[in-house]
Design an enzyme around this catalytic site. Structure first.
Site, short mmCIF file in Angstrom:
data_model
loop_
_atom_site.label_atom_id
_atom_site.label_comp_id
_atom_site.label_asym_id
_atom_site.label_seq_id
_atom_site.Cartn_x
_atom_site.Cartn_y
_atom_site.Cartn_z
N HIS A 38 -47.15 -44.29 5.05
CA HIS A 38 -46.09 -44.83 4.22
C HIS A 38 -44.85 -45.03 5.09
O HIS A 38 -44.60 -44.26 6.02
CB HIS A 38 -45.78 -43.91 3.04
CG HIS A 38 -46.82 -43.96 1.97
ND1 HIS A 38 -46.57 -44.37 0.68
CD2 HIS A 38 -48.15 -43.68 2.00
CE1 HIS A 38 -47.68 -44.33 -0.04
NE2 HIS A 38 -48.65 -43.90 0.74
N HIS B 72 -53.47 -43.39 7.08
CA HIS B 72 -52.83 -43.95 5.89
C HIS B 72 -51.34 -43.61 5.96
O HIS B 72 -50.96 -42.45 5.79
CB HIS B 72 -53.47 -43.36 4.63
CG HIS B 72 -52.88 -43.83 3.35
ND1 HIS B 72 -53.53 -44.72 2.52
CD2 HIS B 72 -51.70 -43.54 2.73
CE1 HIS B 72 -52.77 -44.95 1.45
NE2 HIS B 72 -51.66 -44.23 1.56
N CYS C 128 -46.94 -42.93 -4.86
CA CYS C 128 -47.78 -41.99 -5.59
C CYS C 128 -47.02 -41.48 -6.79
O CYS C 128 -45.91 -40.95 -6.64
CB CYS C 128 -48.18 -40.83 -4.68
SG CYS C 128 -49.13 -39.54 -5.53
N ARG D 9 -55.07 -50.53 -5.13
CA ARG D 9 -55.05 -49.15 -5.63
C ARG D 9 -53.69 -48.49 -5.38
O ARG D 9 -52.85 -48.42 -6.26
CB ARG D 9 -56.18 -48.34 -4.96
CG ARG D 9 -56.52 -47.03 -5.70
CD ARG D 9 -55.66 -45.85 -5.32
NE ARG D 9 -55.65 -45.55 -3.90
CZ ARG D 9 -54.86 -44.64 -3.35
NH1 ARG D 9 -54.00 -43.97 -4.10
NH2 ARG D 9 -54.88 -44.42 -2.04
N ASP D 10 -53.46 -48.05 -4.16
CA ASP D 10 -52.21 -47.35 -3.86
C ASP D 10 -51.00 -48.26 -4.02
O ASP D 10 -49.91 -47.81 -4.38
CB ASP D 10 -52.26 -46.79 -2.44
CG ASP D 10 -51.22 -45.72 -2.18
OD1 ASP D 10 -50.66 -45.20 -3.16
OD2 ASP D 10 -50.97 -45.40 -1.01
N ASN E 148 -46.23 -48.28 1.21
CA ASN E 148 -47.18 -48.25 2.31
C ASN E 148 -46.68 -49.16 3.42
O ASN E 148 -45.86 -50.07 3.20
CB ASN E 148 -48.55 -48.78 1.85
CG ASN E 148 -49.24 -47.85 0.88
OD1 ASN E 148 -49.96 -46.95 1.26
ND2 ASN E 148 -49.02 -48.07 -0.41
#
Length: 317
Positions: free
Chosen positions: A216, A214, A247, A12-13, A256
């Site tokens: 980065h 989460h 994003c 996903r990310d 990430n």
């Protein structure tokens, strides 16, 4: 030593900011390679408008293919968390995720109005009102959900975000039924002391809810931040295979923290993750070849010092 849970968000990310769109079958292969390496939880994608995020097109097909290949989307981990999750930004996204067979979803908003408007065309307060409404439907349908709070450590548009604002959002999310709070450093603005302070506050205020971090690695503080969070009690971390990600609605939200680099860190600390680091590095090599470029993760390039969890006894005596 108490184990940590790593949630791999590469499907996903990790992929949502890639210039090329991978076919659903390729994304399923990515998910299966992560599973084969022992990754306990995976964010398989996001149920968003494919015109806005074309990299996530076909997410319902991915869910169907996983089921057809024998994967139970309702499977749980050893610590009773759902193995598969997906991001949903609104009621429509939730309905699509539920229809696809997901039993856990992650709602997402930003702690800052600037990023929330850029991402969702509404204020944070307006997102919370919407969440309160469709959380009733989620609970009615027997699903569980977490709430991801973006820009929890700073916003690329608004700058400083107060810890009190993040705490209030987290408490509201728990009040409407969230079983997981994800604190996201969306553009890699956090430093370890800040991370430790906010994580300690959230753990103290909502002790019975899973708190996931989460991170980065935009400014190369991601792993120091992960270590600081672990020291104060965080036991669940998002990371992305290869360190890919970003994003599309947040400037400079690159990278990430890499799953394999994080596993290597915990191996060296003597902290179990349940993940086979060699298999994870092999999966990262495959992803690098698939994307046609080197990935940011480092442990596969340098080679692991700690391929397995080590005993810390010699260092603690």
């Amino acid at each position: 030593m108490e184990a940590v849970t790593i949630v791999d968000v590469a499907p996903r990310d990790g992929l949502q900011n890639e210039p090329d769109v991978l076919e659903p079958a390729t994304r399923v292969e990515l998910i299966e390679r992560l599973l084969a390496a022992g990754v306990p939880r995976i964010e398989i994608g996001s149920f968003v408008n494919p015109r806005q995020v074309p990299q996530m097109a076909g997410i319902d097909q991915i869910a169907r293919m996983l089921i057809e290949r024998g994967h139970n989307l309702a499977a749980r981990t050893t610590n009773d968390l759902f193995r598969f999750t997906a991001l949903v930004p609104n009621q429509r996204g939730y309905e699509l995720a539920a229809a696809a067979g997901l039993r856990h979803v992650r709602l997402v908003l930003a702690a800052s109005d600037g990023l929330n408007r850029a991402n969702f065309k509404r204020t944070t307060a307006e997102s919370l009102i919407e969440f309160s409404r469709f959380a009733l439907n989620i609970r009615r349908d027997g699903l569980t959900f977490g709430v991801a709070i973006g820009a929890a450590f700073g916003c690329p548009f608004d700058g400083y975000v107060s810890p009190e604002r993040v705490r209030a959002i987290a408490e509201h999310a728990v009040d409407i039924g969230a079983g997981e709070i994800i604190l996201a450093d969306t553009t890699g603005m956090a430093v370890p002391t800040q991370v430790a302070a906010l994580c300690r506050t959230i753990l103290d205020r909502i002790p019975d809810v899973t708190v996931t971090l989460h991170l980065h690695n935009t400014r190369n503080t991601g792993y120091a931040n992960a270590f600081a969070a672990w020291q104060v009690g965080i036991r669940s971390f998002d990371a992305a295979l290869g360190g890919i990600g970003g994003c599309p609605f947040a400037p400079r939200a690159v990278g990430n923290i890499a799953s394999e680099d994080l596993v290597h860190l915990f191996n060296g600390l003597g902290v179990p993750t349940g993940i086979d680091l060699s298999a994870l590095i092999a999966a990262s090599d495959w992803l690098s070849a698939t994307l046609g470029r080197p990935l940011p993760a480092l442990v596969g390039k340098a080679g692991p010092v700690y391929p397995q969890v080590v005993s810390m006894a010699p260092y603690l005596s």
